[in-house]
Design a protein around this motif. Structure first.
Motif, PDB file in Angstrom:
ATOM      1  N   GLU A 149      19.610 -22.927 -19.361  1.00 26.72           N
ATOM      2  CA  GLU A 149      18.600 -22.354 -18.467  1.00 26.72           C
ATOM      3  C   GLU A 149      19.229 -21.541 -17.352  1.00 26.72           C
ATOM      4  O   GLU A 149      18.523 -20.796 -16.660  1.00 26.72           O
ATOM      5  CB  GLU A 149      17.738 -23.470 -17.877  1.00 26.72           C
TER       6      GLU A 149
ATOM      7  N   GLU B 182       7.750 -20.370  -8.343  1.00 22.82           N
ATOM      8  CA  GLU B 182       7.297 -21.748  -8.502  1.00 22.82           C
ATOM      9  C   GLU B 182       8.368 -22.703  -7.983  1.00 22.82           C
ATOM     10  O   GLU B 182       9.555 -22.400  -8.025  1.00 22.82           O
ATOM     11  CB  GLU B 182       7.021 -22.049  -9.973  1.00 22.82           C
ATOM     12  N   SER B 183       7.917 -23.864  -7.563  1.00 21.87           N
ATOM     13  CA  SER B 183       8.869 -24.780  -6.923  1.00 21.87           C
ATOM     14  C   SER B 183       9.976 -25.175  -7.895  1.00 21.87           C
ATOM     15  O   SER B 183      11.143 -25.303  -7.511  1.00 21.87           O
ATOM     16  CB  SER B 183       8.128 -26.020  -6.425  1.00 21.87           C
ATOM     17  N   GLU B 184       9.621 -25.353  -9.167  1.00 23.02           N
ATOM     18  CA  GLU B 184      10.644 -25.755 -10.137  1.00 23.02           C
ATOM     19  C   GLU B 184      11.672 -24.639 -10.341  1.00 23.02           C
ATOM     20  O   GLU B 184      12.880 -24.883 -10.359  1.00 23.02           O
ATOM     21  CB  GLU B 184       9.983 -26.106 -11.472  1.00 23.02           C
ATOM     22  N   ALA B 187      13.887 -24.436  -7.339  1.00 19.21           N
ATOM     23  CA  ALA B 187      14.899 -25.495  -7.323  1.00 19.21           C
ATOM     24  C   ALA B 187      16.035 -25.148  -8.280  1.00 19.21           C
ATOM     25  O   ALA B 187      17.217 -25.359  -7.977  1.00 19.21           O
ATOM     26  CB  ALA B 187      14.262 -26.828  -7.710  1.00 19.21           C
ATOM     27  N   ARG B 188      15.678 -24.599  -9.433  1.00 22.46           N
ATOM     28  CA  ARG B 188      16.688 -24.199 -10.415  1.00 22.46           C
ATOM     29  C   ARG B 188      17.618 -23.135  -9.821  1.00 22.46           C
ATOM     30  O   ARG B 188      18.839 -23.199  -9.964  1.00 22.46           O
ATOM     31  CB  ARG B 188      15.986 -23.658 -11.666  1.00 22.46           C
TER      32      ARG B 188
END
Lengths: 204, 204
Positions: A149, B182-184, B187-188
């Motif tokens: 990812e 987006e929060s995800e 974070a990534r």
DNA sequence: GAAGGAAACTAGCGCTCGTTCGTTTTCAAG
DNA sequence: CTTGAAAACGAACGAGCGCTAGTTTCCTTC
């Protein structure tokens, strides 16, 4: 295109002025954006009056599209060259950006605009370029350092480093007086980019 | 400023609408740039008529300056916080950009414009920020991997990665449907950036 | 509830934008 | 040198821009 069978050898006068208009429009669009650039400015910088522009381009939209097309086409060609190695491709693209330093700023203007009013030529170019860059990176042995990812994020980061350098050059010149587009500075950045890739994707 | 001695406790109606105007103007300026944004659009998006804007801001220039000031000030505060560690500073800045995702696009618009018509608040902020980032990087043990002349390029590259991620988010959403804000996803990207710095400046 | 100031509105000003019409000038081929 | 088309031009159009004057509506404070 360019069906030049038995074409006139010397470029006609009209073609030369069209090229001059494209040059000045490219610089102005890159610096001020589409909305911030007036046809009066373009005509004045090209040494013409406004109506003369309409002898070469149908209008402001067509002029902008022509500028984008002329700048992006060689980059696409460099990207999809079938027999080139990765290093060759990077080198060739950097060379193209070096030859047309306004192009990255122009592309960034489009990128910032996001979804709305986006030029079709850019959309058709951007996605395949990212995909191909992803595959190229995955093929390198050093890519095992990164998770699946993270590879797209790495592509995006490298894109930003390459394009952003040219995009910020005028600002740095205004701030430091240092010209990032000088040949020496460009060589330094090319070396730095190679070191960067080597650090992120070690060969071993 | 803000001499609020014995000030009204509840924020007045005018202040709330001023804030709403700033919000909508920030979004529009970030997407369309200064020249591409009309006061009619701002007023319409804020649910007002044009003359009402002038009850809160002296004009288009003042509105733009206020948007920039409100967005950049917290970032400066995070940068010059005296007691923060490097990791804290980075984290706090990323948090600020997360809270105001339009700000990076706004700054990039200014950067692209280069020397001409540059906002003073940005100029005063940009140079010290780069200098401080340079010192911070040099203090890290891993910086010995890079030559002296490459450190500024490294700073520029890291800047491009951070800001560019937010700047390109709307385009990626239009291309892939993937929302980088987006929060995800954020974070990534935060994790990725930490890994990037670790790879470029190893602790040992 | 009355009063006064802040805030929102209607109408419209001067100006510059992209674009067009009709004419004059320039240039390359016969 | 003649000639006809390409190219450059002067003048001006409607539309939309930022901005303002004058008026009405709303909210806050006695």
């Amino acid at each position: 295109m360019s069906a030049a069978a038995a074409a006139p050898i010397r470029t006609a006068k009209g073609e030369r002025t069209a090229e001059r208009i494209l040059d000045t429009a490219e610089a102005l669009f890159a610096e001020r954006g589409y909305a911030g650039t007036t046809l009066r400015d373009v005509a004045s910088a090209a040494g013409l009056r406004i109506p003369s522009l309409y002898n070469h381009f149908a209008g402001k939209d067509a002029l902008y599209a022509a500028v984008l097309e002329r700048g992006i086409a060689p980059v696409i060609d460099a990207l999809v060259a079938p027999d080139a190695s990765d290093a060759d491709t990077v080198q060739r693209i950097l060379g193209q950006l070096n030859r047309r330093p306004n192009l990255p700023r122009l592309v960034q203007q489009e990128v910032l605009r996001g979804g709305e009013h986006l030029s079709p030529v850019l959309v058709q170019w951007f996605k395949p370029a990212l995909t191909q860059a992803e595959e190229t990176l995955r093929a390198r042995p050093g890519s095992r350092r990164w998770s699946d990812e993270q590879i797209p994020l790495l592509v995006l980061a490298l894109y930003q480093v390459v394009v952003g350098y040219f995009a910020i050059a005028p600002l740095m010149k205004a701030l430091n007086g240092e010209d990032l587009l000088e040949s020496e500075a460009l060589a330094r950045q090319t070396r730095f980019f190679a070191d960067l890739v080597a650090a992120l994707l070690p060969e071993e």
